[in-house]
Design a protein around this motif. Structure first.
Motif, mmCIF file in Angstrom:
data_model
loop_
_atom_site.group_PDB
_atom_site.id
_atom_site.type_symbol
_atom_site.label_atom_id
_atom_site.label_comp_id
_atom_site.label_asym_id
_atom_site.label_seq_id
_atom_site.Cartn_x
_atom_site.Cartn_y
_atom_site.Cartn_z
ATOM 1 N N LEU A 171 10.129 4.141 -0.921
ATOM 2 C CA LEU A 171 9.283 5.204 -1.817
ATOM 3 C C LEU A 171 10.268 6.181 -2.438
ATOM 4 N N TYR A 184 2.297 15.266 -5.595
ATOM 5 C CA TYR A 184 2.621 16.258 -4.688
ATOM 6 C C TYR A 184 4.054 16.216 -4.461
ATOM 7 N N ASP A 185 4.623 17.247 -3.821
ATOM 8 C CA ASP A 185 6.004 17.395 -3.676
ATOM 9 C C ASP A 185 6.370 16.420 -2.285
ATOM 10 N N LEU A 429 -0.214 9.094 8.827
ATOM 11 C CA LEU A 429 -0.196 8.561 7.525
ATOM 12 C C LEU A 429 1.126 7.603 7.220
ATOM 13 N N LEU B 189 3.869 21.410 -0.009
ATOM 14 C CA LEU B 189 2.835 20.516 -0.310
ATOM 15 C C LEU B 189 1.519 20.866 -0.842
ATOM 16 N N SER B 193 -0.435 21.339 -5.902
ATOM 17 C CA SER B 193 -1.228 20.276 -5.577
ATOM 18 C C SER B 193 -2.558 20.404 -6.552
ATOM 19 N N THR B 196 -6.269 20.146 -5.383
ATOM 20 C CA THR B 196 -7.068 18.899 -4.593
ATOM 21 C C THR B 196 -6.818 18.978 -3.058
ATOM 22 N N LEU B 197 -6.221 19.833 -2.385
ATOM 23 C CA LEU B 197 -5.858 19.822 -1.331
ATOM 24 C C LEU B 197 -6.433 20.679 -0.329
ATOM 25 N N VAL B 419 4.410 5.477 -4.386
ATOM 26 C CA VAL B 419 3.956 6.955 -4.693
ATOM 27 C C VAL B 419 2.426 7.257 -4.888
ATOM 28 N N GLU B 421 0.051 5.340 -3.566
ATOM 29 C CA GLU B 421 -0.560 5.117 -2.436
ATOM 30 C C GLU B 421 -0.333 6.362 -1.340
ATOM 31 N N ILE B 422 0.793 6.775 -1.581
ATOM 32 C CA ILE B 422 1.079 8.167 -0.266
ATOM 33 C C ILE B 422 0.164 9.350 -0.962
ATOM 34 N N HIS B 423 0.295 9.494 -2.338
ATOM 35 C CA HIS B 423 -0.583 10.449 -2.789
ATOM 36 C C HIS B 423 -2.136 10.369 -2.379
ATOM 37 N N GLY B 425 -3.230 8.710 0.270
ATOM 38 C CA GLY B 425 -3.284 8.970 1.670
ATOM 39 C C GLY B 425 -3.213 10.494 2.099
ATOM 40 N N ILE B 426 -2.535 11.101 1.407
ATOM 41 C CA ILE B 426 -2.546 12.557 1.533
ATOM 42 C C ILE B 426 -3.757 13.198 1.447
ATOM 43 N N LYS B 427 -4.361 12.831 -0.142
ATOM 44 C CA LYS B 427 -5.589 13.328 -0.184
ATOM 45 C C LYS B 427 -6.687 12.990 0.627
ATOM 46 N N LEU B 429 -6.515 12.554 3.865
ATOM 47 C CA LEU B 429 -6.020 13.228 4.919
ATOM 48 C C LEU B 429 -6.711 14.554 4.905
ATOM 49 N N PHE B 430 -6.450 15.240 3.669
ATOM 50 C CA PHE B 430 -6.928 16.750 3.835
ATOM 51 C C PHE B 430 -8.370 16.994 3.098
ATOM 52 N N ILE B 442 -3.750 13.432 -9.329
ATOM 53 C CA ILE B 442 -3.070 12.251 -8.683
ATOM 54 C C ILE B 442 -4.116 11.095 -9.325
#
Lengths: 442, 442
Positions: A171, A184-185, A429, B189, B193, B196-197, B419, B421-423, B425-427, B429-430, B442
């Motif tokens: 990553l 995102y940061d 995650l 974070l 954002s 979006t979170l 990146v 995928e991680i974005h 994943g975070i979205k 989650l929240f 994102i």
């Protein structure tokens, strides 16, 4: 284990129990678990291979820099592989024009600073251990230091990271520019995550112009509360010190017992302050206005800062140390010092405190008998009181050392149930098998 | 909808189509979707009630401050409820001793700055829209501004947040102290954002000592490349400007056509720089050394900075504007300017550029015919070339405006698949139901 050895170049995997034991500790008293191997990574590929293997076999991995941590973050857990990054020491790039460096995680903090100075720049974060700590460890703990009162903590110097995730994916976070808001940061998320979300294999960090050599003020006070008031006055006057340290009476005595610094009997606290902007006389004046008994201004402050750096070794002469790290809003500094002194008296514990006073960040060091496997109950009771006092005053359990293992039992006092849920969701995650530094930080 | 009205105090929910349409736009040309209602939140409880209702019924929610965004981040989506925070305007606390403020999201940025100045402090982030933008919007986009070359962006001033999550839970991130490393950095974070979170309902922000009034340098150059070289020289000399802006020829002409500023025919670029530390003469000298044709140093620079602030309105007189926001490493500034000029010529588009040059952050503004629903193909082609050039030079799509809707189609060029995928994943989650500002950022 043979599979791991096969996946890595010759000589990277060590399994001798004496060797693995020596890599299992950090700077705390904590007894480490038994690691099954140490991997001495020399490249990102080594890290990828190790994590792929660990994911496949669900083996815990404890990433490690120089092991200078003070919270147990890099202590081995039973059955783990210790993934040491200390051999990845290349400074890949240093751009004076863009004021950035691209560095591997094993670079020693002070080495990067020295390399930057050759270009008229500096790497600002300077944890006390900066001559032996690594950039990777500093990033993992979001390390602070003496200069951060003016230049911010490690996160403030981190622009982008290359991270190997638990399953071996790579990553890339952040960027080479000083500003940027795409996505995102993720950089800030990894900084301070204590090896629980991924392994940092490359970092783009910000350098800053090296300032003029600072002038130094040393002021002695007959009470720590007066010294703390002088701190508030210095900040309120906008002096912008580049260092503002408070040393309490117990610490001064420990240093004096060792080095005979000629401590006056009435001196109960000392402030050491530096200015790169010619504010030293103003700071000296504010110390006098706030009751300093003796104030010196020196052009070469290396001896005085050296005195501050003696604080830890002086305490270690007295016994084993539980080094703590609370941080409070600056105006609560006098009250926090009073509460620490009260906890010491109530539980009959020697607590020596130094503080990055300009940040409200105090390091109360609880001294206990050598040979004990861990602090005795009265030390834990006093520490508990200190933690609760910090939170009560609007502060935090840890200003710069991290939670690691040591502070986990107080974590719920600071992080409510929603924060805790979110922490675990993020961990899930990034590391669904919980193989990265399990049991630490969150 | 009746259920929502019932859950909120009288008058909070507006459904008149003219009203909802007026809340649906930001400062872009983007045609908003059709919102079903606007909620004018006056408290955290209003936000909680709205999000609970929206979660239950899977209704999209578009949070909104003052609607000054330049990337489409707060434009309405079809069937959404617009959640406006602009009535939550309380400065709940302002502590001069701790140099922090606790503010509701609807506080106007400049109002907080003015409140801080009464205590000898300032709130540093100053996006160009700071007289009308809100702190909540600034946090959501991690806004920059003119002063951030010295004081950093909005994230650098954010210490802690109260956030209402998609399901109505309340999350408290960060702290009141200047340092702290307990847990993951959830504050960073949420900052940037873009709604979006979660919805920010309270922020603890850092204030700084108000500096001395700056002196101002204005320098005219016969080429933008010379001006960019002067920028590099000023940074390399450690002058620490508190403002360092570059205005290109097309922008100067647009201002001159409007306000008759007496632009010399040979002037192709202008630099405006400010210093709070007495470095104005050094900066002026460096401009001369780098080929400036005319250099002025002024004690009161308000007129010169006013000139810079005319840049946007001057361009808006010429047509509709696509305002862009690339950021490159500082040393790439001359090359980036050349690439923008080449893209303008190749696609026959008027591009007027101003830059926060000290940060490498350029705002090329693509001017196109009024009345068109969106930029014509040649403008998109030129913009595409500019974005690719920025990434090619090690830069980013957006330095301070955000991705919003406008830059989504280029996102994959900057963020690789991991990146992305991680974005997501975070979205997930929240906001597992994807109700918060869906389709943005994102």
């Amino acid at each position: 284990m043979n599979e791991l050895k096969y996946a890595l170049p010759e000589g990277r995997v060590l399994t001798d129990p004496d060797v693995t034991a020596s890599y299992g500790r950090d700077r705390t008293f904590l007894e480490p678990g038994k690691a099954r191997a140490v991997v001495l990574a020399q490249s990102r590929d080594d890290v990828v291979a190790t994590l792929r293997w660990a994911s496949e076999h669900q083996v815990p991995v404890v990433p490690r820099g120089a092991g200078t941590g003070l919270a147990g973050g890099s202590t081995a857990v039973d059955g783990c592989v210790i993934l040491s990054l200390h051999r990845m020491t290349a400074i890949r790039e240093l751009s004076a024009g863009d004021e950035i460096a691209v560095v591997e995680p094993g670079v020693i903090t002070a080495d990067l600073d020295r390399a930057a100075r050759e270009h008229g720049l500096m790497y600002a974060p300077d944890p006390s251990s900066y001559e032996i700590s690594t950039i990777g460890g500093n990033l993992a703990t979001n390390a602070g230091g003496l200069r951060c009162v003016k230049y911010g903590v490690t996160r403030d110097s981190a622009l982008g990271l290359e991270v190997v995730l638990a399953d071996g994916r790579i990553l890339n976070t952040g960027r080479r520019t000083v500003k940027g808001v795409t996505g995102y940061d993720l950089t800030s998320l990894f900084v301070g995550s204590e090896g629980t979300l991924g392994v940092i294999t490359l970092a783009t960090v910000r350098l800053r112009r090296a300032p003029a050599p600072p002038a130094t003020v040393a002021a002695e006070f007959t009470s720590a509360v007066d010294a703390a008031s002088a701190v508030s006055a210095i900040i309120a006057a906008g002096c912008q010190p580049s260092l503002l340290e408070l040393i309490d009476h117990a610490t001064l005595r420990a240093i004096d017992d060792w080095k005979n610094i000629g401590l006056e009997p009435g001196t109960r606290a000392m402030l050491i302050a530096q200015s790169e902007d010619g504010a030293e006389q103003r700071m000296a004046g504010l110390c006098e206005e706030n009751g300093a008994s003796n104030v010196a201004v020196e052009e070469d402050g290396s001896e005085l800062v050296g005195l501050r750096r003696l604080a830890y070794p002086a305490k270690e002469r007295l016994g084993q140390c539980l080094v703590e790290d609370v941080c409070v809003p600056r105006t609560a500094l006098p009250e926090m010092i009073a509460r620490i002194e009260a906890a010491a008296a109530a539980h009959d514990v020697l607590i020596c405190t130094v503080a990055h006073a300009g940040d409200g960040n105090l390091h109360p060091v609880f001294v206990f008998e050598r040979g004990l496997p861990e602090p005795p109950p009265n030390v834990w009771a006093a520490a508990d009181e200190v933690f609760r006092a910090a939170l009560d005053l609007g502060g935090t359990l840890t200003g710069e050392h991290g939670v690691g293992l040591l502070k986990r039992r107080w974590l719920a006092l600071e992080c409510g149930p929603v924060v805790t849920e979110i922490h675990h969701g993020i961990k899930q995650l990034f590391d669904p098998q919980n193989i990265l530094n399990p049991g630490k930080a969150i």
